[in-house]
Write an enzyme that holds these catalytic residues in place. Structure first.
Site: not given
Length: 319
Positions: A42-43, A134, A176, A199, A225
């Site tokens: 997996g390397e 973000h 939001d 919210k 967003d």
């Protein structure tokens, strides 16, 4: 000759090869010859099949899911380029993973965004080119220059062409309170009014809509967003502005379509007419949803790469 690199070379990992190819096509160059694969355990294994000595190299790699695999590919590629004597290395990260872990929300929390920034710098990157972080303050987590491109000019152009001059019947809605500044800037560019969905979030990836601040009655609304993850906030906000606010139609747009878990099912079952996303993260299979539309960021990134190489201002790209 420009001091930091004799020529431009673009490489990519496995996260978003189509975007990298589109950028190269627009720049009139070819994608660098390389291979990123896995060993049996997996390397990550990186092989570069062309010289980069003295070149100004850009590595296009979104750290989207699988986040840790793609992040490791980026780090190993940057290290390989550094050891191959590249003149300058720019990590082009259209979507920066771990960006939501930018502060300690509770006791003993890590600040993983800072850790990732340190890792990219330690690997040998000289600068970072990204889009719609973000939290904008993540730029300060790096000790190297960061150019944070904005996706809203792409959406402004798209919706201006889609709806023409019908601004008085449209409202931009922030899903939001945390996204208000981003939505306000978008609304100002489209000359539209702004509304906010208030919210209360009970726990991660779940939210309860409380109220709609602003007039959306009989209006066409655009929910704006920076990213859509599980789509819970987005779909609840769409439901609120229709059922509580009395909106007529709901459109949505976001720079990063993470689309985790039940996101696609929620969007398909929602009252949203269309969701526009940027291809900072590879597009989903078109057969999964006929509501999702992708807009390309390749022209913006190709222009930014040209400007970074030529050492000219990129501020024009923010308008």
């Amino acid at each position: 000759m420009i001091a930091h690199g004799k020529d431009v070379k673009i490489f990519c990992g496995n996260s978003n090869p189509k975007l990298a190819a589109d950028i190269c096509k627009l720049m009139g160059t070819k994608l660098g010859e390389s291979e990123v694969k896995r060993f049996a355990d997996g390397e990550v294994a990186v092989s570069l099949y062309e010289t980069v000595r003295g070149s100004d190299v850009f590595v296009v790699q979104s750290t989207c899911k699988p986040v840790n695999d793609n992040l490791m590919e980026l780090l190993v590629m940057v290290d390989a380029l550094r050891r191959a004597s590249a003149g300058r290395i720019t990590a082009v990260i259209p979507y920066f993973g771990y960006a939501r872990q930018d502060r300690k929300a509770k006791a003993r929390d890590p600040i993983s965004a800072k850790l990732v920034a340190n890792m990219i710098t330690a690997a040998g990157a000289d600068r970072v080119l990204t889009m719609d972080l973000h939290a904008a303050q993540i730029q300060g987590f790096f000790d190297i220059p960061v150019d944070n491109l904005l996706g809203n000019p792409i959406f402004v152009d798209y919706y201006a062409k889609k709806f023409g001059e019908n601004y008085e019947n449209m409202v931009v809605v922030s899903p939001d309170v945390g996204s208000v500044a981003r939505a306000r800037a978008f609304a100002q560019k489209l000359h539209m009014n702004l509304a906010i969905v208030d919210k209360r979030r009970q726990k991660a990836n779940q939210c309860e809509v409380m109220n709609v601040i602003g007039d959306v009655k009989d209006k066409d609304c655009i929910l704006f967003d920076d990213m859509i993850d599980t789509a819970g906030s987005l779909c609840n906000a769409a439901k609120a502005i229709v059922e509580i606010g009395g909106a007529r139609n709901v459109y949505a747009c976001a720079s990063h379509g993470v689309l985790s878990g039940p996101a696609i099912e929620r969007i398909n079952n929602s009252n949203i007419t269309e969701v526009a996303l940027l291809d900072t993260i590879p597009a989903i299979d078109s057969g999964l949803s006929d509501k999702i539309k992708y807009l390309t960021v390749a022209p913006l990134f190709s222009d930014a790469i040209e400007r970074v190489y030529q050492e000219i201002s990129i501020s024009k790209l923010f308008t």
